[in-house]
Design a protein around this motif. Structure first.
Motif, PDB file in Angstrom:
ATOM      1  N   LEU A   1     106.789 -11.582  44.873  1.00 20.53           N
ATOM      2  CA  LEU A   1     105.753 -11.762  43.857  1.00 20.53           C
ATOM      3  C   LEU A   1     104.634 -10.778  44.132  1.00 20.53           C
ATOM      4  CD1 LEU A   1     104.468 -13.343  41.484  1.00 20.53           C
ATOM      5  CD2 LEU A   1     103.510 -14.917  43.183  1.00 20.53           C
ATOM      6  N   MET A   2     104.335  -9.928  43.164  1.00 21.35           N
ATOM      7  CA  MET A   2     103.301  -8.917  43.306  1.00 21.35           C
ATOM      8  C   MET A   2     102.194  -9.196  42.297  1.00 21.35           C
ATOM      9  SD  MET A   2     103.768  -4.788  43.049  1.00 21.35           S
ATOM     10  CE  MET A   2     102.447  -3.677  43.595  1.00 21.35           C
ATOM     11  N   ILE A   3     100.999  -9.473  42.780  1.00 20.42           N
ATOM     12  CA  ILE A   3      99.848  -9.757  41.922  1.00 20.42           C
ATOM     13  C   ILE A   3      98.959  -8.512  41.859  1.00 20.42           C
ATOM     14  CG2 ILE A   3      97.842 -11.218  41.530  1.00 20.42           C
ATOM     15  CD1 ILE A   3     100.508 -12.667  41.207  1.00 20.42           C
ATOM     16  N   ILE A   4      98.706  -8.043  40.647  1.00 16.76           N
ATOM     17  CA  ILE A   4      97.913  -6.834  40.450  1.00 16.76           C
ATOM     18  C   ILE A   4      96.432  -7.213  40.333  1.00 16.76           C
ATOM     19  CG2 ILE A   4      97.590  -4.775  39.050  1.00 16.76           C
ATOM     20  CD1 ILE A   4     100.353  -5.031  40.408  1.00 16.76           C
ATOM     21  N   PRO A   5      95.592  -6.777  41.263  1.00 14.49           N
ATOM     22  CA  PRO A   5      94.184  -7.173  41.261  1.00 14.49           C
ATOM     23  C   PRO A   5      93.483  -6.863  39.938  1.00 14.49           C
ATOM     24  CG  PRO A   5      94.736  -6.048  43.302  1.00 14.49           C
ATOM     25  CD  PRO A   5      95.931  -5.890  42.394  1.00 14.49           C
ATOM     26  N   LYS A   6      92.741  -7.846  39.446  1.00 13.14           N
ATOM     27  CA  LYS A   6      91.868  -7.745  38.273  1.00 13.14           C
ATOM     28  C   LYS A   6      92.605  -7.550  36.946  1.00 13.14           C
ATOM     29  CE  LYS A   6      88.036  -5.829  40.981  1.00 13.14           C
ATOM     30  NZ  LYS A   6      87.043  -4.713  41.105  1.00 13.14           N
ATOM     31  N   ALA A   7      93.898  -7.404  36.969  1.00 15.22           N
ATOM     32  CA  ALA A   7      94.639  -7.122  35.734  1.00 15.22           C
ATOM     33  C   ALA A   7      94.799  -8.378  34.879  1.00 15.22           C
ATOM     34  CB  ALA A   7      96.013  -6.560  36.064  1.00 15.22           C
ATOM     35  N   VAL A   8      94.753  -8.193  33.548  1.00 12.15           N
ATOM     36  CA  VAL A   8      95.064  -9.259  32.603  1.00 12.15           C
ATOM     37  C   VAL A   8      96.474  -9.028  32.062  1.00 12.15           C
ATOM     38  CG1 VAL A   8      92.652  -9.604  31.995  1.00 12.15           C
ATOM     39  CG2 VAL A   8      94.051  -8.034  30.622  1.00 12.15           C
TER      40      VAL A   8
ATOM     41  N   ASP B   1      85.307 -15.944  18.217  1.00 13.25           N
ATOM     42  CA  ASP B   1      85.272 -17.116  19.096  1.00 13.25           C
ATOM     43  C   ASP B   1      86.651 -17.444  19.681  1.00 13.25           C
ATOM     44  OD1 ASP B   1      86.465 -17.879  16.745  1.00 13.25           O
ATOM     45  OD2 ASP B   1      85.333 -19.755  16.511  1.00 13.25           O
ATOM     46  N   GLU B   2      87.585 -16.509  19.562  1.00 13.95           N
ATOM     47  CA  GLU B   2      88.925 -16.731  20.087  1.00 13.95           C
ATOM     48  C   GLU B   2      88.928 -16.687  21.613  1.00 13.95           C
ATOM     49  OE1 GLU B   2      89.322 -14.799  16.054  1.00 13.95           O
ATOM     50  OE2 GLU B   2      88.139 -14.449  17.877  1.00 13.95           O
ATOM     51  N   PRO B   3      89.919 -17.333  22.252  1.00 15.70           N
ATOM     52  CA  PRO B   3      90.078 -17.199  23.699  1.00 15.70           C
ATOM     53  C   PRO B   3      90.240 -15.726  24.065  1.00 15.70           C
ATOM     54  CG  PRO B   3      91.506 -18.935  22.849  1.00 15.70           C
ATOM     55  CD  PRO B   3      90.943 -18.230  21.656  1.00 15.70           C
ATOM     56  N   GLN B   4      89.867 -15.364  25.281  1.00 12.86           N
ATOM     57  CA  GLN B   4      89.895 -13.961  25.680  1.00 12.86           C
ATOM     58  C   GLN B   4      91.295 -13.375  25.581  1.00 12.86           C
ATOM     59  OE1 GLN B   4      87.312 -11.853  26.329  1.00 12.86           O
ATOM     60  NE2 GLN B   4      88.946 -10.313  26.326  1.00 12.86           N
ATOM     61  N   PHE B   5      92.321 -14.153  25.919  1.00 13.23           N
ATOM     62  CA  PHE B   5      93.662 -13.571  25.887  1.00 13.23           C
ATOM     63  C   PHE B   5      94.109 -13.244  24.461  1.00 13.23           C
ATOM     64  CE2 PHE B   5      94.835 -18.025  25.365  1.00 13.23           C
ATOM     65  CZ  PHE B   5      95.976 -18.014  24.583  1.00 13.23           C
ATOM     66  N   ILE B   6      93.598 -13.971  23.470  1.00  8.99           N
ATOM     67  CA  ILE B   6      93.891 -13.638  22.079  1.00  8.99           C
ATOM     68  C   ILE B   6      93.212 -12.320  21.709  1.00  8.99           C
ATOM     69  CG2 ILE B   6      93.599 -14.361  19.683  1.00  8.99           C
ATOM     70  CD1 ILE B   6      95.672 -15.971  21.234  1.00  8.99           C
ATOM     71  N   LYS B   7      92.004 -12.124  22.204  1.00  5.61           N
ATOM     72  CA  LYS B   7      91.309 -10.848  21.986  1.00  5.61           C
ATOM     73  C   LYS B   7      92.067  -9.706  22.658  1.00  5.61           C
ATOM     74  CE  LYS B   7      86.751 -13.077  21.708  1.00  5.61           C
ATOM     75  NZ  LYS B   7      85.418 -13.208  22.349  1.00  5.61           N
ATOM     76  N   ASP B   8      92.625  -9.996  23.833  1.00  2.00           N
ATOM     77  CA  ASP B   8      93.405  -8.975  24.536  1.00  2.00           C
ATOM     78  C   ASP B   8      94.655  -8.600  23.743  1.00  2.00           C
ATOM     79  OD1 ASP B   8      91.578  -9.013  26.618  1.00  2.00           O
ATOM     80  OD2 ASP B   8      92.765 -10.392  27.856  1.00  2.00           O
ATOM     81  N   TYR B   9      95.341  -9.605  23.205  1.00  2.57           N
ATOM     82  CA  TYR B   9      96.511  -9.326  22.365  1.00  2.57           C
ATOM     83  C   TYR B   9      96.119  -8.462  21.168  1.00  2.57           C
ATOM     84  CZ  TYR B   9      99.765 -12.628  24.609  1.00  2.57           C
ATOM     85  OH  TYR B   9     100.606 -13.273  25.486  1.00  2.57           O
ATOM     86  N   PHE B  10      95.036  -8.832  20.521  1.00  2.00           N
ATOM     87  CA  PHE B  10      94.555  -8.083  19.358  1.00  2.00           C
ATOM     88  C   PHE B  10      94.286  -6.625  19.736  1.00  2.00           C
ATOM     89  CE2 PHE B  10      91.421  -6.356  16.487  1.00  2.00           C
ATOM     90  CZ  PHE B  10      91.766  -6.847  15.241  1.00  2.00           C
ATOM     91  N   ASP B  11      93.671  -6.425  20.889  1.00  2.00           N
ATOM     92  CA  ASP B  11      93.311  -5.077  21.335  1.00  2.00           C
ATOM     93  C   ASP B  11      94.539  -4.213  21.552  1.00  2.00           C
ATOM     94  OD1 ASP B  11      91.286  -3.132  22.295  1.00  2.00           O
ATOM     95  OD2 ASP B  11      92.326  -3.372  24.198  1.00  2.00           O
ATOM     96  N   TYR B  12      95.663  -4.836  21.906  1.00  2.00           N
ATOM     97  CA  TYR B  12      96.889  -4.058  22.060  1.00  2.00           C
ATOM     98  C   TYR B  12      97.616  -3.897  20.725  1.00  2.00           C
ATOM     99  CZ  TYR B  12     101.456  -2.393  23.459  1.00  2.00           C
ATOM    100  OH  TYR B  12     102.601  -1.647  23.547  1.00  2.00           O
ATOM    101  N   TYR B  13      97.915  -5.010  20.074  1.00  3.93           N
ATOM    102  CA  TYR B  13      98.809  -4.968  18.917  1.00  3.93           C
ATOM    103  C   TYR B  13      98.165  -4.501  17.615  1.00  3.93           C
ATOM    104  CZ  TYR B  13     102.429  -7.367  21.581  1.00  3.93           C
ATOM    105  OH  TYR B  13     103.381  -7.684  22.512  1.00  3.93           O
ATOM    106  N   ARG B  14      96.868  -4.732  17.460  1.00  2.16           N
ATOM    107  CA  ARG B  14      96.251  -4.469  16.158  1.00  2.16           C
ATOM    108  C   ARG B  14      95.321  -3.261  16.149  1.00  2.16           C
ATOM    109  NH1 ARG B  14      98.039  -5.376  11.774  1.00  2.16           N
ATOM    110  NH2 ARG B  14      95.967  -5.634  10.851  1.00  2.16           N
ATOM    111  N   THR B  15      95.324  -2.473  17.192  1.00  7.17           N
ATOM    112  CA  THR B  15      94.525  -1.251  17.238  1.00  7.17           C
ATOM    113  C   THR B  15      95.461  -0.072  17.506  1.00  7.17           C
ATOM    114  OG1 THR B  15      94.095  -1.224  19.626  1.00  7.17           O
ATOM    115  CG2 THR B  15      92.650  -2.627  18.264  1.00  7.17           C
TER     116      THR B  15
END
Length: 347
Positions: free
Chosen positions: A315-322, A234-248
């Motif tokens: 400023l460069m915004i990358i489409p769809k990127a988190v 039930d974590e916010p999506q960005f916490i899940k994203d952090y987990f996907d990088y740092y803990r896998t």
């Protein structure tokens, strides 16, 4: 308290006074020489050490293009994300930029990774800014580097420190950031500056009391893990994203605070009292490139800094990127843009 709780979920867990007992870590490599990316066959990598102005020994990897010959190279210093080590994202960036012809150092900030400094896992507005200047010191002493052609790249929280270093260190000719965080701002005010004075005061009171406990015990207490060993779901999506990088296996490294540890419970003490980027306009007339993901939770930091900075800036915004897409996804990170930006401005 809701805002404080949200902050405690992020990679920069600085505030909680809960004791930390490190449980058995995820073993995703059998060697301390583990890197989360593959070294290019066009690039050499060498471990180096150098000291910052406070006498702290910093550990870095120097990446060089193998076909450089005797020519003087333009150079880059890279660090970040906040809580990461040089074997993760900053090393990946260094590898890519060295392949494009730059001499590049990726380094561990003070008190983290293989760099010196006691106690461990402490962050500082001043010292982490100084770490970039120390890397510039090192690069300028290399015989194969043109010391008049040095730039820096800051990733995530070290994007803010990179900009801060560039403002004061006039040797830096150009600066770029990706997925930038202003760590002192978020430490003090929370996301979108929603932490109230009452909440800030309570956090500082807790850290102030913790200092007596640390002084009495002779040890520095840690906060909770920077990333949980398992997600609840039930974590916010960005916490899940952090987990996907740092803990896998994607980004895990045993020396990374965010992969395998915790910040000191009082690490936010100076961050909350020492804002950075006060003099960002003084980067001008040197150029700034700010890169952020369209869907990044941190995008507002980049947009706010872009508004504050003086020209020349982009400023460069990358489409769809988190946020974490710009840590390691080489098909999303605009390395060609970074190459052209530094090639044009390190003259």
């Amino acid at each position: 308290m809701k805002n404080i709780k949200l902050l405690s979920l992020t990679a920069m867990l600085l505030f909680s006074q809960k004791g930390f007992s490190q449980s058995k870590s995820v073993k995703m490599s059998n060697t301390a020489e583990h890197y989360t990316f593959t070294l290019s066959d066009k690039v050499s990598r060498q471990k180096v050490t150098f000291k910052n102005r406070y006498g702290i020994a910093l550990s870095g990897d120097l990446y060089l293009p193998k076909n450089a010959g005797d020519q003087k190279l333009s150079a880059l210093a890279i660090s970040g994300p906040f809580g990461a080590v040089k074997e993760q994202s900053s090393g990946l960036y260094a590898n890519q930029m060295a392949e494009r012809g730059f001499a590049v150092i990726a380094f561990d900030p003070s008190y983290t990774g293989e760099s010196g400094g006691e106690p461990r896992n402490i962050a500082s507005s001043d010292i982490n800014t100084e770490d970039f200047s120390a890397a510039v010191d090192f690069l300028g002493l290399q015989k194969n580097v043109d010391r008049n052609k040095i730039g820096i790249i800051g990733i995530c929280g070290f994007g803010g420190f990179a900009l801060n270093a560039t403002a004061v260190d006039k040797r830096v000719k150009a600066v770029a950031t990706t997925s930038m965080y202003d760590i002192p701002r978020v430490a003090s005010k929370g996301y979108y500056d929603k932490v109230t004075l009452e909440e800030r005061t309570k956090t500082l009171e807790q850290m102030s009391q913790q200092r007596w406990k640390d002084a009495e015990s002779g040890t520095t207490a840690s906060g909770p893990r920077s990333n949980a060993e398992k997600l609840k779901g039930d974590e916010p999506q960005f916490i899940k994203d952090y987990f996907d990088y740092y803990r896998t296996p994607r980004g895990f490294h045993e020396r990374s605070v965010n992969s395998n540890g915790a910040w000191a419970a009082t690490s936010g003490f100076s961050l909350m009292n020492m804002p950075i980027l006060t003099y960002i306009k003084e980067i001008s007339p040197r150029p700034i490139l700010i890169i952020a993901g369209e869907n990044a939770h941190s995008r507002y930091f980049s947009e706010d800094i872009y508004k504050m900075a003086a020209e020349p800036k982009e400023l460069m915004i990358i489409p769809k990127a988190v946020h974490v897409d710009l840590y390691d996804k080489v098909d999303i990170i605009p390395f060609d843009k970074l190459e052209s930006f530094f090639s044009e401005n390190l003259k």
